[in-house]
Design a protein around this motif. Sequence first.
Motif, PDB file in Angstrom:
ATOM      1  N   ASP A  40      37.570  11.902  29.684  1.00 44.52           N
ATOM      2  CA  ASP A  40      36.700  11.298  28.671  1.00 44.52           C
ATOM      3  C   ASP A  40      36.836  11.991  27.321  1.00 44.52           C
ATOM      4  O   ASP A  40      36.839  11.337  26.270  1.00 44.52           O
ATOM      5  N   ALA A  41      36.951  13.321  27.346  1.00 42.73           N
ATOM      6  CA  ALA A  41      37.085  14.066  26.094  1.00 42.73           C
ATOM      7  C   ALA A  41      38.385  13.705  25.387  1.00 42.73           C
ATOM      8  O   ALA A  41      38.423  13.530  24.165  1.00 42.73           O
ATOM      9  N   SER A  44      38.181  10.301  23.963  1.00 38.43           N
ATOM     10  CA  SER A  44      37.257  10.262  22.815  1.00 38.43           C
ATOM     11  C   SER A  44      37.825  10.991  21.604  1.00 38.43           C
ATOM     12  O   SER A  44      37.138  11.149  20.592  1.00 38.43           O
ATOM     13  N   ASP A 101      35.447  14.606  32.943  1.00 32.78           N
ATOM     14  CA  ASP A 101      35.027  15.071  31.618  1.00 32.78           C
ATOM     15  C   ASP A 101      36.232  15.303  30.718  1.00 32.78           C
ATOM     16  O   ASP A 101      36.204  15.010  29.522  1.00 32.78           O
ATOM     17  N   LEU A 102      37.312  15.845  31.310  1.00 37.21           N
ATOM     18  CA  LEU A 102      38.542  16.068  30.558  1.00 37.21           C
ATOM     19  C   LEU A 102      39.136  14.737  30.108  1.00 37.21           C
ATOM     20  O   LEU A 102      39.550  14.573  28.951  1.00 37.21           O
ATOM     21  N   ASP A 109      38.355  14.125  21.255  1.00 42.61           N
ATOM     22  CA  ASP A 109      37.700  15.422  21.033  1.00 42.61           C
ATOM     23  C   ASP A 109      38.685  16.512  21.444  1.00 42.61           C
ATOM     24  O   ASP A 109      38.681  16.987  22.585  1.00 42.61           O
ATOM     25  N   LYS A 120      37.171  20.045  22.646  1.00 44.20           N
ATOM     26  CA  LYS A 120      36.566  19.981  23.976  1.00 44.20           C
ATOM     27  C   LYS A 120      37.640  19.813  25.048  1.00 44.20           C
ATOM     28  O   LYS A 120      37.567  20.433  26.123  1.00 44.20           O
ATOM     29  N   THR A 121      38.632  18.981  24.772  1.00 40.75           N
ATOM     30  CA  THR A 121      39.706  18.742  25.741  1.00 40.75           C
ATOM     31  C   THR A 121      40.424  20.048  26.087  1.00 40.75           C
ATOM     32  O   THR A 121      40.623  20.380  27.263  1.00 40.75           O
ATOM     33  N   LEU A 159      38.123  22.531  27.973  1.00 45.95           N
ATOM     34  CA  LEU A 159      37.953  22.162  29.377  1.00 45.95           C
ATOM     35  C   LEU A 159      39.184  22.530  30.192  1.00 45.95           C
ATOM     36  O   LEU A 159      39.078  23.080  31.309  1.00 45.95           O
TER      37      LEU A 159
END
Length: 468
Positions: A266-267, A270, A263-264, A272, A275-276, A279
Amino acid sequence: VDCPLCLDSTNPLALTSGIKAAHKVPMINSLSGESSRIKHVLPVALEHQTELIILALDDNGIPKTVKERMEIIRRLISITREGGLPDEKIYVDPLIATAATDDGSGIIAFDVMRGVKKEFPNVHITSGLSNISFGLPVRTIINQAFAAIAIAAGMDSAIIDPENMQLRAIIHAAELVLGLDKHCLRYNNAIRSGIIGPDKKAPGDFSNVAGAVKNLVDALAASGIIEKQPASFWGATAPVETEPSADMAAKTDEDAEKNSLNDLIDAMASMDENKTMSLAEQYLEDGVDPMKILSAAQGGMGKVGKLFEKEEYFIPELILAGEMMRAISNMVKPHIKDSGDGKKKKYGKVIMATVEGDIHDIGKNIVSFMLDINGYDILDLGIDVPAEKIIKAAKEFKPQVIGLCCLLTLAYDPMKSTIEALKKEGIDSHIMIGGAQIEENVVKYVGADAYGSHAMDAVALCHKWINV
């Protein structure tokens, strides 16, 4: 030729020879507040009464503020006036930095232009117009916007692509709207002659509509404006949920951690930022190994690098990813500094410099930044750096790699002599070079080991040479 030439050199003998050879007295590019240019370039311009471009920089480099740039401009115009060069022959270049690395670069340039026009109404204003869009996609749109605002701020000349019909149209239209085109004659003549005008392409070509719609949907989903379509929309069957068995509990926990770290990645990929960082902070609070968090961030950086190489991402995304990487590194550093693993925090040492005779540093700064956040110890010597300074720094800093940059072709010879001097002094560092015009033939000419066409190339070369 009958059209006036612009001679670009810091060598007074070359300038004098060029002036004598030219059919008409040419323009000289350029005079700055640098002592060497005042000593060598100014006398030639005054002797031959040439038009002269003035750069808003001095021996300390390009000032960050409008006030400092204006002080340099005032001093240089005072000198040219004392030498008998009329203001009408002066062209001030406020120096445009790319918006990709400096959000305020356009504002500073416009403010300098307005300041020059107010204090020196007969002085011209010029610029390397496309510098504003360096490293960004569809640059012509940015160039057009910049041109219109710059003309309103007082710019009356620029280095542009004369075959860019849209940019030419913007220039003609901006001059008309600002009342600089009496009776709209230049605009109307340009329309009549076909220099500018409506697109002649036949209507009804919808071949790219499907791809455009897909890109729009993806962009809206990535921005959170719409939700992504569920898997069932594409004909996939939703998986049946089952309770994990007891003997798989450990593997489930491991998979959960791996997925969360994904998720990290991907964030970060992306773009973001919120969010990064959220996380990364959460993982630290949950007791996740800080080295795993750092490794995930490097994975996200790798994804961004690949998208950059595919030209799906551009320099601003590359820099933002680097800033996230640096922030995460600083975040986890206190948690790993006492780990006792003895690992070096830096892969190796790299010297970066723009060679003597060239003042461009956009590319160099981006490469230095990317190398820094990828684990290298960077010594940035700045712009217009003589060989002696690079040699001295190499002996003291002992780098594995030396990166030499230039944008101007006239800097190839200083680059070549610098490399020859380094080798003569027995400095065996790998030498990489970079700049807009650099290619394999230049590598051979100057005697470098390799070149990079962009920042990630430089990182890859250092990884290769230092065996990362």
